[in-house]
Design a protein around this motif. Structure first.
Motif: not given
Ligand SMILES: NC(=O)C1=CN([C@@H]2O[C@H](COP(=O)(O)OP(=O)(O)OC[C@H]3O[C@@H](n4cnc5c(N)ncnc54)[C@H](O)[C@@H]3O)[C@@H](O)[C@H]2O)C=CC1
Ligand SMILES: O=C(O)C(=O)[C@H](O)COP(=O)(O)O
Length: 339
Positions: A68, A130-131, A149, A152, A177, A179, A187, A210, A258
């Protein structure tokens, strides 16, 4: 055509060989500028930093990451240099949500919390793939939900969202959750830092699955010491694989990145990466040997999630062998998602 594939990506061997004449599997250490010099494409994971150092002077014009997250890829460099990047949105999101509630279950047991779930507030920071699953399951379990968020909120309006300060004040569980982004309009570097921990009102469980730098290590340690944070569940760490030993010691749940490691998540990730590559190069679509359903369980209970996965054994392994962080990941027995 030459495609380099990182050799720890599961379920991929043999898929591209019938349609690509040179498929080369390399370890992260072997994926070098020299190795990519005459390659057309790279399929990678989080362990290869894809930047000018790796890519300058190579023929590589396509990168698919079976993850992701994309923070290991210099997206600006790729854009400027005509390199197409594809990731695997949502591939392992149900596994990360499973990790979050598995952590909540352990925390409740550890502190002998007999309050009903309906009396607890969860603050979700970053409500994407994820969130959104964490939100859906939390509501189903009767928890009160706060969402933060800003991107959003900008697009959809403020009504559903709150800010980090309110989450710090009101949440019993805070889970990140987002990036990892150091720059830009929103940021996420050190979203949890000394000033946000100073506002914590409910001695929450803080979960970071995250990226490590989203929470400041020293602030976590200080807040755990002072009791401002009741407990921490850390899957993603600053400076992986050389992680903070004091934080490792103090964290109730400590795992080696993991949270997303489900069998289903890895199959989806590989499928998405391979499909992105075949679509980009107009190759025939490849038939995966293993198929899995998209999406997360519709209906869950905390007990069902905890039965499907508890991070306790993974915590013990990391606490006993912190120097084996990468090895624990590379030999991980992928779990099943909650069905
Ligand atoms: N520990 C692990 O094994 C894994 C970790 N991840 C991490 O989780 C992160 C999130 O995954 P997804 O939900 O799929 O990503 P996504 O891109 O679908 O969602 C991320 C959300 O964070 C929001 N966001 C961005 N900047 C923000 C801020 N400053 N404050 C609050 N919200 C903000 C975005 O608007 C978006 O809605 C990934 O970028 C990755 O780094 C993902 C998969 C596995
Ligand atoms: O999908 C992501 O983003 C993740 O963080 C992955 O779970 C990490 O997987 P690896 O690529 O490091 O195996």
């Amino acid at each position: 055509m030459k495609v380099i594939i990182e050799n720890k990506i599961p379920f991929i061997k043999g898929l591209l060989e019938p349609i690509v004449d040179n498929v080369t599997y390399l370890s992260p250490d072997e994926i070098t500028n020299e190795a990519l010099r005459d390659a057309d494409a790279l399929i990678t994971r989080t362990r290869t930093r894809c930047d000018a150092r790796l890519l300058d002077g190579t023929t590589c014009k396509f990168i698919a990451t079976a993850t992701i997250g994309t923070d290991h890829i210099d997206l600006d460099y790729c854009k400027t240099n005509g390199i197409t990047v594809a990731n695997a949105p949502g591939c392992n999101a149900p596994a990360v949500a499973q990790y979050v509630f598995g952590s909540i279950a352990i925390w409740r047991k550890a502190v002998d919390d007999r309050r009903p779930l309906s009396s607890l507030t969860i603050g979700i920071v970053g409500v994407g793939h994820v969130g959104s699953i964490v939100e859906r399951w939390a509501r189903q379990l009767g928890m009160k939900v706060l969402l933060c968020d800003p991107p959003r909120a900008e697009r959809e309006g403020d009504a559903m969202f709150t800010d980090m300060a309110s989450i710090a004040r009101l949440a019993d569980v805070i889970t990140f959750h987002t990036p990892m982004a150091r720059q830009g309009a929103h940021p996420t570097f050190h979203l949890l830092d000394g000033s946000s921990t100073a506002e914590l009102g409910r001695k929450p469980l803080v979960i970071n699955s995250s990226r490590g730098p989203v929470t400041d290590t020293q602030s976590l340690i200080d807040a755990l010491d002072s009791g401002a944070i009741g407990a921490a569940a850390i899957d993603c760490w600053e400076n992986e694989p050389t992680i903070s030993r004091p934080l490792l010691e103090k964290a109730l749940i400590a795992t080696p990145h993991i949270a997303g490691y489900s069998r289903e998540g890895k199959i989806r990730a590989t499928t998405m990466a391979v499909n992105a590559l075949t679509a980009h190069f107009n190759l025939p679509q490849v038939e995966m040997h293993e198929k899995v359903a998209p999406g997360a369980a519709e209906s869950v209970t905390l007990e069902a999630i905890a039965e499907s996965y508890t991070p306790a054994a993974d915590t013990l392994s990391l606490k006993e062998n912190p120097e084996r962080f990468e090895q624990l990941r590379n030999t991980y027995d992928y779990r099943h998602e909650v069905m």
